[in-house]
Design a protein around this motif. Structure first.
Motif, PDB file in Angstrom:
ATOM      1  N   LEU A 166       0.817  -1.207   0.000  1.00 47.86           N
ATOM      2  CA  LEU A 166       0.000   0.000   0.000  1.00 47.86           C
ATOM      3  C   LEU A 166       0.852   1.259   0.000  1.00 47.86           C
ATOM      4  CD1 LEU A 166      -2.863  -0.955   2.482  1.00 47.86           C
ATOM      5  CD2 LEU A 166      -3.014  -0.743  -0.005  1.00 47.86           C
ATOM      6  N   ASP A 167       2.051   1.184   0.566  1.00 46.38           N
ATOM      7  CA  ASP A 167       2.870   2.385   0.655  1.00 46.38           C
ATOM      8  C   ASP A 167       3.767   2.622  -0.556  1.00 46.38           C
ATOM      9  OD1 ASP A 167       4.809   0.467   1.023  1.00 46.38           O
ATOM     10  OD2 ASP A 167       5.370   1.086   3.040  1.00 46.38           O
ATOM     11  N   ASN A 168       3.749   1.716  -1.546  1.00 48.23           N
ATOM     12  CA  ASN A 168       4.527   1.972  -2.763  1.00 48.23           C
ATOM     13  C   ASN A 168       3.719   1.826  -4.043  1.00 48.23           C
ATOM     14  OD1 ASN A 168       4.398  -0.819  -3.330  1.00 48.23           O
ATOM     15  ND2 ASN A 168       6.425  -1.218  -2.476  1.00 48.23           N
ATOM     16  N   VAL A 169       2.460   1.435  -3.938  1.00 44.51           N
ATOM     17  CA  VAL A 169       1.674   1.161  -5.140  1.00 44.51           C
ATOM     18  C   VAL A 169       1.465   2.411  -5.993  1.00 44.51           C
ATOM     19  CG1 VAL A 169      -0.573   1.483  -4.017  1.00 44.51           C
ATOM     20  CG2 VAL A 169      -0.385  -0.005  -6.016  1.00 44.51           C
ATOM     21  N   GLU A 170       1.427   3.578  -5.363  1.00 44.29           N
ATOM     22  CA  GLU A 170       1.164   4.786  -6.143  1.00 44.29           C
ATOM     23  C   GLU A 170       2.283   5.071  -7.145  1.00 44.29           C
ATOM     24  OE1 GLU A 170       0.458   7.419  -2.896  1.00 44.29           O
ATOM     25  OE2 GLU A 170      -1.722   7.221  -3.066  1.00 44.29           O
ATOM     26  N   GLU A 171       3.536   4.769  -6.772  1.00 50.12           N
ATOM     27  CA  GLU A 171       4.620   4.991  -7.726  1.00 50.12           C
ATOM     28  C   GLU A 171       4.579   3.956  -8.845  1.00 50.12           C
ATOM     29  OE1 GLU A 171       8.091   5.059  -5.298  1.00 50.12           O
ATOM     30  OE2 GLU A 171       8.283   2.873  -5.172  1.00 50.12           O
ATOM     31  N   VAL A 172       4.049   2.774  -8.568  1.00 49.77           N
ATOM     32  CA  VAL A 172       3.873   1.764  -9.620  1.00 49.77           C
ATOM     33  C   VAL A 172       2.806   2.238 -10.608  1.00 49.77           C
ATOM     34  CG1 VAL A 172       3.336  -0.647 -10.098  1.00 49.77           C
ATOM     35  CG2 VAL A 172       4.531  -0.041  -7.992  1.00 49.77           C
ATOM     36  N   ILE A 173       1.751   2.804 -10.081  1.00 46.57           N
ATOM     37  CA  ILE A 173       0.692   3.345 -10.932  1.00 46.57           C
ATOM     38  C   ILE A 173       1.216   4.501 -11.767  1.00 46.57           C
ATOM     39  CG2 ILE A 173      -1.558   4.482 -10.933  1.00 46.57           C
ATOM     40  CD1 ILE A 173      -2.103   2.930  -8.278  1.00 46.57           C
ATOM     41  N   ARG A 174       1.997   5.374 -11.157  1.00 47.73           N
ATOM     42  CA  ARG A 174       2.548   6.511 -11.906  1.00 47.73           C
ATOM     43  C   ARG A 174       3.488   6.045 -13.015  1.00 47.73           C
ATOM     44  NH1 ARG A 174       2.681   8.990  -6.707  1.00 47.73           N
ATOM     45  NH2 ARG A 174       4.862   8.378  -6.400  1.00 47.73           N
ATOM     46  N   ALA A 175       4.095   4.884 -12.838  1.00 45.09           N
ATOM     47  CA  ALA A 175       4.983   4.339 -13.874  1.00 45.09           C
ATOM     48  C   ALA A 175       4.204   3.784 -15.051  1.00 45.09           C
ATOM     49  CB  ALA A 175       5.873   3.253 -13.284  1.00 45.09           C
ATOM     50  N   GLY A 176       2.892   3.626 -14.908  1.00 45.31           N
ATOM     51  CA  GLY A 176       2.072   3.183 -16.027  1.00 45.31           C
ATOM     52  C   GLY A 176       1.218   1.961 -15.781  1.00 45.31           C
ATOM     53  N   ALA A 177       1.282   1.378 -14.593  1.00 47.18           N
ATOM     54  CA  ALA A 177       0.479   0.189 -14.311  1.00 47.18           C
ATOM     55  C   ALA A 177      -0.975   0.569 -14.079  1.00 47.18           C
ATOM     56  CB  ALA A 177       1.027  -0.545 -13.090  1.00 47.18           C
ATOM     57  N   THR A 178      -1.873  -0.179 -14.681  1.00 41.76           N
ATOM     58  CA  THR A 178      -3.307  -0.004 -14.437  1.00 41.76           C
ATOM     59  C   THR A 178      -3.907  -1.236 -13.767  1.00 41.76           C
ATOM     60  OG1 THR A 178      -3.893  -0.866 -16.634  1.00 41.76           O
ATOM     61  CG2 THR A 178      -3.565   1.520 -16.426  1.00 41.76           C
ATOM     62  N   ARG A 179      -3.076  -2.262 -13.605  1.00 44.39           N
ATOM     63  CA  ARG A 179      -3.499  -3.495 -12.937  1.00 44.39           C
ATOM     64  C   ARG A 179      -2.412  -3.883 -11.939  1.00 44.39           C
ATOM     65  NH1 ARG A 179      -3.940  -3.570 -18.215  1.00 44.39           N
ATOM     66  NH2 ARG A 179      -6.029  -3.660 -19.144  1.00 44.39           N
ATOM     67  N   ILE A 180      -2.838  -4.251 -10.753  1.00 50.46           N
ATOM     68  CA  ILE A 180      -1.902  -4.504  -9.662  1.00 50.46           C
ATOM     69  C   ILE A 180      -2.145  -5.891  -9.087  1.00 50.46           C
ATOM     70  CG2 ILE A 180      -1.247  -3.795  -7.320  1.00 50.46           C
ATOM     71  CD1 ILE A 180      -0.314  -1.868  -9.473  1.00 50.46           C
ATOM     72  N   CYS A 181      -1.063  -6.562  -8.730  1.00 44.14           N
ATOM     73  CA  CYS A 181      -1.151  -7.794  -7.962  1.00 44.14           C
ATOM     74  C   CYS A 181      -0.317  -7.634  -6.691  1.00 44.14           C
ATOM     75  CB  CYS A 181      -0.639  -8.985  -8.769  1.00 44.14           C
ATOM     76  SG  CYS A 181      -0.663 -10.523  -7.826  1.00 44.14           S
ATOM     77  N   ALA A 182      -0.910  -7.966  -5.576  1.00 48.38           N
ATOM     78  CA  ALA A 182      -0.186  -8.014  -4.302  1.00 48.38           C
ATOM     79  C   ALA A 182      -0.555  -9.321  -3.634  1.00 48.38           C
ATOM     80  CB  ALA A 182      -0.559  -6.828  -3.422  1.00 48.38           C
ATOM     81  N   VAL A 183       0.425 -10.007  -3.100  1.00 48.45           N
ATOM     82  CA  VAL A 183       0.158 -11.304  -2.472  1.00 48.45           C
ATOM     83  C   VAL A 183       0.156 -11.158  -0.954  1.00 48.45           C
ATOM     84  CG1 VAL A 183       0.801 -13.729  -2.341  1.00 48.45           C
ATOM     85  CG2 VAL A 183       1.212 -12.459  -4.453  1.00 48.45           C
ATOM     86  N   LYS A 202      -6.613   3.734  -4.374  1.00 52.40           N
ATOM     87  CA  LYS A 202      -5.389   4.339  -4.889  1.00 52.40           C
ATOM     88  C   LYS A 202      -5.362   4.284  -6.413  1.00 52.40           C
ATOM     89  CE  LYS A 202      -2.566   3.544  -0.751  1.00 52.40           C
ATOM     90  NZ  LYS A 202      -2.032   4.909  -0.527  1.00 52.40           N
ATOM     91  N   LEU A 203      -5.824   3.195  -6.983  1.00 60.32           N
ATOM     92  CA  LEU A 203      -5.929   3.124  -8.438  1.00 60.32           C
ATOM     93  C   LEU A 203      -6.898   4.182  -8.955  1.00 60.32           C
ATOM     94  CD1 LEU A 203      -5.990  -0.748  -8.939  1.00 60.32           C
ATOM     95  CD2 LEU A 203      -4.400   0.794 -10.086  1.00 60.32           C
ATOM     96  N   ASP A 204      -8.042   4.305  -8.315  1.00 59.74           N
ATOM     97  CA  ASP A 204      -9.048   5.278  -8.733  1.00 59.74           C
ATOM     98  C   ASP A 204      -8.541   6.703  -8.598  1.00 59.74           C
ATOM     99  OD1 ASP A 204     -10.882   3.293  -9.305  1.00 59.74           O
ATOM    100  OD2 ASP A 204     -11.835   3.382  -7.342  1.00 59.74           O
ATOM    101  N   ARG A 205      -7.816   6.971  -7.539  1.00 61.39           N
ATOM    102  CA  ARG A 205      -7.360   8.334  -7.272  1.00 61.39           C
ATOM    103  C   ARG A 205      -6.377   8.814  -8.328  1.00 61.39           C
ATOM    104  NH1 ARG A 205      -6.527   8.092  -1.740  1.00 61.39           N
ATOM    105  NH2 ARG A 205      -4.301   7.656  -1.943  1.00 61.39           N
TER     106      ARG A 205
END
Length: 212
Positions: A166-183, A202-205
């Motif tokens: 949760l604390d790094n997903v926003e930078e992954v989204i900013r890099a271009g990801a629109t789909r996320i997997c976290a285990v 976070k994806l929506d935001r």
């Protein structure tokens, strides 16, 4: 293949004492919209039992069900698809085995991603973005640069995976990801449903409302 945003993968070692089906149901209720069964250690009988239980769960909620590696198991339980690693059977062979079912494959470099697209994969996993201990045979982190490459060059869906929290997903989204997997961040959470909803928030935001 169906659109998806939050890809859930099983990881029973992260929730000892809690049932596999209960945890994955909580994830689905939180917004996980595709589920992969990954189990590297159970016996064949246990794999079948767990896969059938997850197939029933995902059918009830209308969520696609993917089996990691085990093509025969995927066919036996009528899974919606399979997920391959770079060392597994070629995509062409898998396609002959599973027909029109979904085929996903893990990729760690742009050449692998381009080849997967060319060979007919339905989606790719892109990662591991960060260091992860989710599985024993994980490769070195590929970083955000690989996510940017995939976002720019690949037209089939891709899901960013590997060490995403949760604390790094926003930078992954900013890099271009629109789909996320976290285990571990999902199935190891004390509030699985809430964690999934926070990922989606976070994806929506970030205004991620389109599909590659």
């Amino acid at each position: 293949m169906p659109n998806f945003r939050l890809y859930g993968i099983t990881g029973e070692n992260f929730h000892p004492g809690r049932s596999l089906v209960d945890v994955m149901e909580e994830a689905i209720l939180g917004g996980v919209d595709i589920v992969q069964f990954r189990d590297k250690s159970s016996s064949k009988e246990e794999l079948v039992r767990k896969a059938k239980a997850l197939r029933a769960l995902t059918t009830r909620y209308g969520v696609p069900f993917i089996v990691n590696d085990h093509v025969d198991l995927a066919l036996e339980v009528d899974a919606d698809g399979i997920h391959l690693g770079q060392g597994d059977m070629p995509i062409a062979e898998a396609r002959q085995r599973v027909g029109s079912r979904i085929i996903g494959i893990s990729t760690h470099a742009i050449g692998e991603a381009l080849l997967a697209e060319q060979q007919g994969a339905d989606y790719i996993g892109a990662g591991p973005v960060y260091a992860t201990a989710t599985k024993a045979d994980v490769v070195a982190p590929v970083g955000l640069s690989y996510i940017r490459e995939v976002a720019e060059q690949i037209s089939i869906p891709f899901v960013a995976i590997g060490g995403i929290k949760l604390d790094n997903v926003e930078e992954v989204i900013r890099a271009g990801a629109t789909r996320i997997c976290a285990v571990s961040e999902i199935v190891g959470s004390t509030d699985v449903t809430g964690t999934c909803r926070t990922f989606l928030t976070k994806l929506d935001r970030k205004g991620v409302d389109t599909w590659n």
